[in-house]
Design a protein around this motif. Structure first.
Motif, PDB file in Angstrom:
ATOM      1  N   TRP A   1     -32.568   5.222 -16.652  1.00  0.00           N
ATOM      2  CA  TRP A   1     -33.323   4.721 -17.802  1.00  0.00           C
ATOM      3  C   TRP A   1     -32.356   4.448 -18.945  1.00  0.00           C
ATOM      4  N   ARG A   2     -32.478   3.287 -19.578  1.00  0.00           N
ATOM      5  CA  ARG A   2     -31.793   2.999 -20.835  1.00  0.00           C
ATOM      6  C   ARG A   2     -32.865   3.009 -21.920  1.00  0.00           C
ATOM      7  N   LEU A   3     -32.740   3.905 -22.864  1.00  0.00           N
ATOM      8  CA  LEU A   3     -33.782   4.091 -23.867  1.00  0.00           C
ATOM      9  C   LEU A   3     -33.369   3.498 -25.206  1.00  0.00           C
ATOM     10  N   GLY A   4     -34.190   2.581 -25.716  1.00  0.00           N
ATOM     11  CA  GLY A   4     -33.955   1.996 -27.021  1.00  0.00           C
ATOM     12  C   GLY A   4     -33.000   0.822 -26.972  1.00  0.00           C
ATOM     13  N   ALA A   5     -32.813   0.214 -28.127  1.00  0.00           N
ATOM     14  CA  ALA A   5     -31.955  -0.969 -28.237  1.00  0.00           C
ATOM     15  C   ALA A   5     -30.533  -0.619 -28.637  1.00  0.00           C
ATOM     16  N   ALA A   6     -30.320   0.556 -29.185  1.00  0.00           N
ATOM     17  CA  ALA A   6     -28.988   0.943 -29.648  1.00  0.00           C
ATOM     18  C   ALA A   6     -28.076   1.236 -28.457  1.00  0.00           C
ATOM     19  N   PRO A   7     -26.758   1.111 -28.643  1.00  0.00           N
ATOM     20  CA  PRO A   7     -25.832   1.487 -27.570  1.00  0.00           C
ATOM     21  C   PRO A   7     -26.048   2.947 -27.173  1.00  0.00           C
ATOM     22  N   SER A   8     -25.995   3.208 -25.889  1.00  0.00           N
ATOM     23  CA  SER A   8     -26.241   4.570 -25.416  1.00  0.00           C
ATOM     24  C   SER A   8     -25.081   5.480 -25.776  1.00  0.00           C
ATOM     25  N   ARG A   9     -25.394   6.621 -26.390  1.00  0.00           N
ATOM     26  CA  ARG A   9     -24.361   7.585 -26.755  1.00  0.00           C
ATOM     27  C   ARG A   9     -24.547   8.929 -26.060  1.00  0.00           C
ATOM     28  N   VAL A  10     -25.778   9.271 -25.718  1.00  0.00           N
ATOM     29  CA  VAL A  10     -26.050  10.556 -25.079  1.00  0.00           C
ATOM     30  C   VAL A  10     -26.515  10.311 -23.648  1.00  0.00           C
ATOM     31  N   LEU A  11     -25.852  10.963 -22.713  1.00  0.00           N
ATOM     32  CA  LEU A  11     -26.210  10.876 -21.300  1.00  0.00           C
ATOM     33  C   LEU A  11     -26.918  12.157 -20.893  1.00  0.00           C
ATOM     34  N   ILE A  12     -28.122  12.018 -20.349  1.00  0.00           N
ATOM     35  CA  ILE A  12     -28.866  13.149 -19.790  1.00  0.00           C
ATOM     36  C   ILE A  12     -28.852  12.993 -18.275  1.00  0.00           C
ATOM     37  N   VAL A  13     -28.474  14.059 -17.578  1.00  0.00           N
ATOM     38  CA  VAL A  13     -28.255  13.991 -16.133  1.00  0.00           C
ATOM     39  C   VAL A  13     -29.167  14.971 -15.406  1.00  0.00           C
ATOM     40  N   GLY A  14     -29.758  14.501 -14.310  1.00  0.00           N
ATOM     41  CA  GLY A  14     -30.563  15.372 -13.454  1.00  0.00           C
ATOM     42  C   GLY A  14     -30.603  14.813 -12.046  1.00  0.00           C
ATOM     43  N   HIS A  15     -31.260  15.538 -11.133  1.00  0.00           N
ATOM     44  CA  HIS A  15     -31.412  15.053  -9.760  1.00  0.00           C
ATOM     45  C   HIS A  15     -32.803  15.402  -9.257  1.00  0.00           C
ATOM     46  N   HIS A  16     -33.306  14.578  -8.326  1.00  0.00           N
ATOM     47  CA  HIS A  16     -34.647  14.813  -7.803  1.00  0.00           C
ATOM     48  C   HIS A  16     -34.642  15.232  -6.340  1.00  0.00           C
ATOM     49  N   ASP A  17     -33.479  15.319  -5.715  1.00  0.00           N
ATOM     50  CA  ASP A  17     -33.419  15.820  -4.338  1.00  0.00           C
ATOM     51  C   ASP A  17     -33.380  17.349  -4.343  1.00  0.00           C
ATOM     52  N   THR A  18     -33.780  17.946  -3.239  1.00  0.00           N
ATOM     53  CA  THR A  18     -33.799  19.412  -3.117  1.00  0.00           C
ATOM     54  C   THR A  18     -33.222  19.826  -1.767  1.00  0.00           C
TER      55      THR A  18
ATOM     56  N   ASP B   1     -28.838  12.703  -4.583  1.00  0.00           N
ATOM     57  CA  ASP B   1     -27.984  13.312  -3.554  1.00  0.00           C
ATOM     58  C   ASP B   1     -27.127  14.462  -4.090  1.00  0.00           C
ATOM     59  N   GLU B   2     -27.541  15.069  -5.192  1.00  0.00           N
ATOM     60  CA  GLU B   2     -26.736  16.127  -5.802  1.00  0.00           C
ATOM     61  C   GLU B   2     -26.543  17.312  -4.870  1.00  0.00           C
ATOM     62  N   GLU B   3     -27.588  17.672  -4.135  1.00  0.00           N
ATOM     63  CA  GLU B   3     -27.491  18.852  -3.270  1.00  0.00           C
ATOM     64  C   GLU B   3     -26.538  18.636  -2.100  1.00  0.00           C
ATOM     65  N   LEU B   4     -26.121  17.400  -1.867  1.00  0.00           N
ATOM     66  CA  LEU B   4     -25.139  17.092  -0.826  1.00  0.00           C
ATOM     67  C   LEU B   4     -23.726  16.984  -1.391  1.00  0.00           C
ATOM     68  N   GLY B   5     -23.586  17.183  -2.693  1.00  0.00           N
ATOM     69  CA  GLY B   5     -22.292  17.010  -3.330  1.00  0.00           C
ATOM     70  C   GLY B   5     -22.131  15.668  -4.017  1.00  0.00           C
ATOM     71  N   SER B   6     -23.234  14.928  -4.161  1.00  0.00           N
ATOM     72  CA  SER B   6     -23.252  13.638  -4.865  1.00  0.00           C
ATOM     73  C   SER B   6     -22.292  12.610  -4.258  1.00  0.00           C
ATOM     74  N   PRO B   7     -22.314  12.431  -2.927  1.00  0.00           N
ATOM     75  CA  PRO B   7     -21.354  11.510  -2.309  1.00  0.00           C
ATOM     76  C   PRO B   7     -21.519  10.062  -2.730  1.00  0.00           C
ATOM     77  N   THR B   8     -22.764   9.610  -2.971  1.00  0.00           N
ATOM     78  CA  THR B   8     -22.959   8.212  -3.372  1.00  0.00           C
ATOM     79  C   THR B   8     -23.093   8.038  -4.878  1.00  0.00           C
ATOM     80  N   SER B   9     -23.454   9.090  -5.579  1.00  0.00           N
ATOM     81  CA  SER B   9     -23.721   8.942  -7.021  1.00  0.00           C
ATOM     82  C   SER B   9     -22.549   9.342  -7.902  1.00  0.00           C
ATOM     83  N   ARG B  10     -21.499   9.907  -7.321  1.00  0.00           N
ATOM     84  CA  ARG B  10     -20.396  10.413  -8.154  1.00  0.00           C
ATOM     85  C   ARG B  10     -19.811   9.324  -9.045  1.00  0.00           C
ATOM     86  N   GLU B  11     -19.474   8.168  -8.490  1.00  0.00           N
ATOM     87  CA  GLU B  11     -18.867   7.112  -9.298  1.00  0.00           C
ATOM     88  C   GLU B  11     -19.821   6.633 -10.388  1.00  0.00           C
TER      89      GLU B  11
END
Length: 375
Positions: free
Chosen positions: A59-76, A127-137
């Motif tokens: 999600w990109r929220l608002g029109a301003a340049p993004s300064r704060v990154l919030i990170v989470g995962h939905h896999d278990t 894919d965080e629970e796998l070590g984030s192999p595809t999402s790391r970059e």
């Protein structure tokens, strides 16, 4: 402040859509539920990013340049069908269910805390629970453009945020010997089991408890039959280190292993998987969190150093100030007693929002020169 009933209802909706990391279809179904719920709370749909069949949402929220990154995962880590034995329930102020603490409640908190803000990127990986192999970059690229990364992983004991995480490295040490009949002419063989034992002891000796470095040989195998000198064997190694220097030291030493038995050969496969989240990467953000809590009349937050890794290791390794463990209060991650204390959800969500608002109001980096490039 977010309404408790809304927070609980949203957590239940996510928990009741099972999302084991190793099931691509389940992760895709979960992404649909996360998309629906997040869009309803944030007022904007996410970008769906599918990498090697794994679904991530941004999600990109608002029109301003993004300064704060919030990170989470939905896999278990929970396999399909876990809800049959561990249904989502709320009794006596405790919400239970597979993945509720790690970390679907954290996602819900992020949606409620970020609603209506301008300049925030919310990244939810699959894919965080796998070590984030595809999402790391993807995570590292987003982190490099942010002035702060806030990770909504579950809290440490008692609600403490996580200001340090050990880096992780994973290896396989392969041993090649030579087979021979164990009864007739064992002297003609090169015993891979014996060589493996030498290497296990050598690897174990690389640990440095005083520095917080653990080097743990784990799964091992060797040989084929009881009357044959083993021709091959291997063992896995789990390394946890609090600093990049220690992680690099162990990496060099493991790759420098040499055989003990004449005729034996070694092959070492593996490398650092996640850099450490060092205290220097989180110190300024934690100080800000404490100031925000004081202004809100809340108790001073506690902090903790933990051995487990998260995507916060990647954001810190990219050089971005990072604060982790901002998610739910509870316990039992990955275990049968996984649970969330529901009464903590509104206040913790309000504190998160206040921290994000303060970071958005200050265009400067929360701490100069924090973090470190990953190895």
């Amino acid at each position: 402040m977010a309404a408790l009933d809304d927070l609980v209802a949203d957590v239940r909706a996510l928990v009741e859509c099972e999302s084991p990391s190793d099931d691509l279809a389940a992760v895709a179904r979960s992404a649909e539920v996360v998309t629906r719920l997040g869009t309803a709370r944030l007022g904007v749909a996410p970008e769906r990013i599918v990498l090697d069949g794994r679904t991530h949402l941004r999600w990109r929220l608002g029109a301003a340049p993004s300064r704060v990154l919030i990170v989470g995962h939905h896999d278990t880590v929970w396999p399909l069908g876990s809800l049959a034995d561990h249904p989502c329930t709320v009794e006596d102020g405790v919400l239970r269910g597979p993945g509720c603490f790690d970390m679907k409640a954290g996602l819900v908190m992020a949606f409620h805390a970020a609603a209506g803000l301008d300049g925030v990127t919310l990244l939810v990986t699959g894919d965080e629970e796998l070590g984030s192999p595809t999402s790391r970059e993807l995570i590292e690229a987003e982190a490099r453009t942010a002035t702060a990364a806030l990770v909504l992983e579950a809290s440490a004991a008692g609600g403490a945020v996580k200001t340090e995480r050990k880096g992780t490295s994973m290896y396989e040490v392969r041993v090649v010997g030579r087979a021979a009949h164990a009864g007739l002419e064992p002297e003609r063989g090169v015993n891979a089991s014996v060589e493996l034992a030498h290497q296990v002891l050598a690897v174990s000796a690389l640990a440095d408890p005083a520095a917080g470095t653990t080097v743990t040989p784990t799964a091992a195998r060797a040989g084929t039959t009881t009357n044959t000198v083993p021709a091959a064997g291997s063992f896995q190694v789990d390394v946890r280190a609090t600093t990049l220097a220690e992680q690099a030291r162990v990496d060099r030493a493991i790759h420098a292993l040499s055989p003990v038995l004449p005729g034996a050969r070694l092959e070492v496969i593996g490398e650092p998987n996640r850099p450490p989240l060092e205290a220097t990467a989180s110190a300024a953000l934690f100080e800000r969190l404490c100031r925000v809590a004081a202004r809100m009349g809340l108790p001073e937050p506690a902090c903790a150093a933990v051995g487990g890794a998260s995507d916060g290791n990647f954001t810190a390794g990219a050089g971005t100030p990072t604060l982790d463990g901002l998610g739910a209060v509870g316990g039992g991650a990955h275990a049968a007693d996984e649970h969330v204390l529901v009464d903590e959800l509104p206040g913790r969500t309000a504190l998160l929002r206040a921290l994000v608002e303060e970071l958005l109001a200050d265009p400067t980096n929360p701490v100069t020169g924090s973090g470190a490039a990953r190895p």
